[in-house]
Design a protein around this motif. Sequence first.
Motif, PDB file in Angstrom:
ATOM      1  N   PRO A  69       0.723  -1.366  -0.008  1.00 22.90           N
ATOM      2  CA  PRO A  69      -0.074  -0.034  -0.147  1.00 22.90           C
ATOM      3  C   PRO A  69       0.807   1.455  -0.110  1.00 22.90           C
ATOM      4  CG  PRO A  69       0.204  -0.812   2.351  1.00 22.90           C
ATOM      5  CD  PRO A  69       0.705  -1.964   1.375  1.00 22.90           C
ATOM      6  N   GLY A  70       1.997   1.399   0.662  1.00 23.07           N
ATOM      7  CA  GLY A  70       2.858   2.455   0.682  1.00 23.07           C
ATOM      8  C   GLY A  70       3.327   2.891  -0.641  1.00 23.07           C
ATOM      9  N   LEU A  71       4.053   2.124  -1.308  1.00 24.40           N
ATOM     10  CA  LEU A  71       4.753   2.637  -2.581  1.00 24.40           C
ATOM     11  C   LEU A  71       3.698   3.386  -3.420  1.00 24.40           C
ATOM     12  CD1 LEU A  71       7.755   3.013  -3.411  1.00 24.40           C
ATOM     13  CD2 LEU A  71       7.429   0.818  -4.683  1.00 24.40           C
ATOM     14  N   PRO A  72       2.819   2.447  -4.020  1.00 20.39           N
ATOM     15  CA  PRO A  72       1.831   3.074  -4.775  1.00 20.39           C
ATOM     16  C   PRO A  72       1.211   4.501  -4.290  1.00 20.39           C
ATOM     17  CG  PRO A  72       1.338   0.801  -4.878  1.00 20.39           C
ATOM     18  CD  PRO A  72       2.379   1.035  -3.555  1.00 20.39           C
ATOM     19  N   ALA A  73       0.851   4.382  -2.997  1.00 18.69           N
ATOM     20  CA  ALA A  73       0.285   5.529  -2.416  1.00 18.69           C
ATOM     21  C   ALA A  73       1.227   6.930  -2.440  1.00 18.69           C
ATOM     22  CB  ALA A  73      -0.130   5.338  -1.144  1.00 18.69           C
ATOM     23  N   LEU A  74       2.576   6.476  -2.342  1.00 22.10           N
ATOM     24  CA  LEU A  74       3.728   7.669  -2.510  1.00 22.10           C
ATOM     25  C   LEU A  74       3.772   8.038  -3.679  1.00 22.10           C
ATOM     26  CD1 LEU A  74       5.999   9.007  -0.933  1.00 22.10           C
ATOM     27  CD2 LEU A  74       7.139   7.396  -2.008  1.00 22.10           C
ATOM     28  N   PHE A  75       3.878   7.254  -4.795  1.00 22.43           N
ATOM     29  CA  PHE A  75       3.908   7.547  -6.145  1.00 22.43           C
ATOM     30  C   PHE A  75       2.556   8.466  -6.677  1.00 22.43           C
ATOM     31  CE2 PHE A  75       7.751   5.119  -6.166  1.00 22.43           C
ATOM     32  CZ  PHE A  75       8.563   6.028  -6.940  1.00 22.43           C
ATOM     33  N   ALA A  76       1.573   8.075  -6.025  1.00 23.71           N
ATOM     34  CA  ALA A  76       0.427   8.483  -6.563  1.00 23.71           C
ATOM     35  C   ALA A  76       0.256  10.078  -6.131  1.00 23.71           C
ATOM     36  CB  ALA A  76      -1.027   7.826  -6.102  1.00 23.71           C
ATOM     37  N   LEU A  77       0.660  10.277  -4.567  1.00 24.49           N
ATOM     38  CA  LEU A  77       0.820  11.543  -4.103  1.00 24.49           C
ATOM     39  C   LEU A  77       1.766  12.478  -4.988  1.00 24.49           C
ATOM     40  CD1 LEU A  77       0.383  10.664  -0.414  1.00 24.49           C
ATOM     41  CD2 LEU A  77      -1.215  11.734  -1.708  1.00 24.49           C
ATOM     42  N   ILE A  78       2.920  11.846  -5.215  1.00 20.85           N
ATOM     43  CA  ILE A  78       3.780  12.705  -6.091  1.00 20.85           C
ATOM     44  C   ILE A  78       3.120  13.009  -7.445  1.00 20.85           C
ATOM     45  CG2 ILE A  78       6.301  12.441  -7.286  1.00 20.85           C
ATOM     46  CD1 ILE A  78       7.118  10.659  -4.833  1.00 20.85           C
ATOM     47  N   GLY A  79       2.574  12.069  -7.998  1.00 22.45           N
ATOM     48  CA  GLY A  79       1.724  12.412  -9.262  1.00 22.45           C
ATOM     49  C   GLY A  79       0.877  13.559  -8.924  1.00 22.45           C
ATOM     50  N   ILE A  80       0.065  13.679  -8.079  1.00 24.33           N
ATOM     51  CA  ILE A  80      -1.092  14.408  -7.758  1.00 24.33           C
ATOM     52  C   ILE A  80      -0.296  15.951  -7.546  1.00 24.33           C
ATOM     53  CG2 ILE A  80      -2.437  15.394  -5.847  1.00 24.33           C
ATOM     54  CD1 ILE A  80      -3.323  12.509  -5.395  1.00 24.33           C
ATOM     55  N   VAL A  81       0.988  15.979  -6.760  1.00 27.50           N
ATOM     56  CA  VAL A  81       1.652  17.352  -6.783  1.00 27.50           C
ATOM     57  C   VAL A  81       2.283  17.591  -8.049  1.00 27.50           C
ATOM     58  CG1 VAL A  81       3.788  18.445  -5.680  1.00 27.50           C
ATOM     59  CG2 VAL A  81       2.404  16.886  -4.466  1.00 27.50           C
ATOM     60  N   LEU A  82       2.721  16.600  -8.971  1.00 25.64           N
ATOM     61  CA  LEU A  82       3.123  17.105 -10.462  1.00 25.64           C
ATOM     62  C   LEU A  82       1.888  17.679 -11.143  1.00 25.64           C
ATOM     63  CD1 LEU A  82       5.698  14.151 -11.052  1.00 25.64           C
ATOM     64  CD2 LEU A  82       6.269  16.665 -10.546  1.00 25.64           C
ATOM     65  N   GLY A  83       0.886  16.874 -11.055  1.00 21.25           N
ATOM     66  CA  GLY A  83      -0.269  17.471 -11.977  1.00 21.25           C
ATOM     67  C   GLY A  83      -0.730  18.889 -11.300  1.00 21.25           C
TER      68      GLY A  83
END
Length: 103
Positions: A69-83
């Motif tokens: 659960p941690g790694l995909p959530a971390l990259f999704a949050l990074i993607g949200i910041v980049l978006g």
Amino acid sequence: MPIIIGIFCVLPLVLGLIAQYLVCRFPKRKLWRALPPLIVLILAVWTAMGRLRVWEADHSPVTQLLFVPGLPALFALIGIVLGWRLWKKLWSPKVIWEKKRRD
């Protein structure tokens, strides 16, 4: 290994970027911008709770409990910041400073 990196890192990053950009771009209310991070956090907690039940039953390694659960959530949050940053760069007003001429 590339499939694991794609599934756990690249896919959540791209989905987070696209979701946040679209939510920032089209709806008029700013409240909608909080929706993608909330969905990511809810899904991460839900997945962690499911993994915790499996971990307690099977005694699987702790790394699986943190990794899934941690790694995909971390990259999704990074993607949200980049978006959000992409939307801000493309759609924020541009300030152009003009130099005064000496005549």
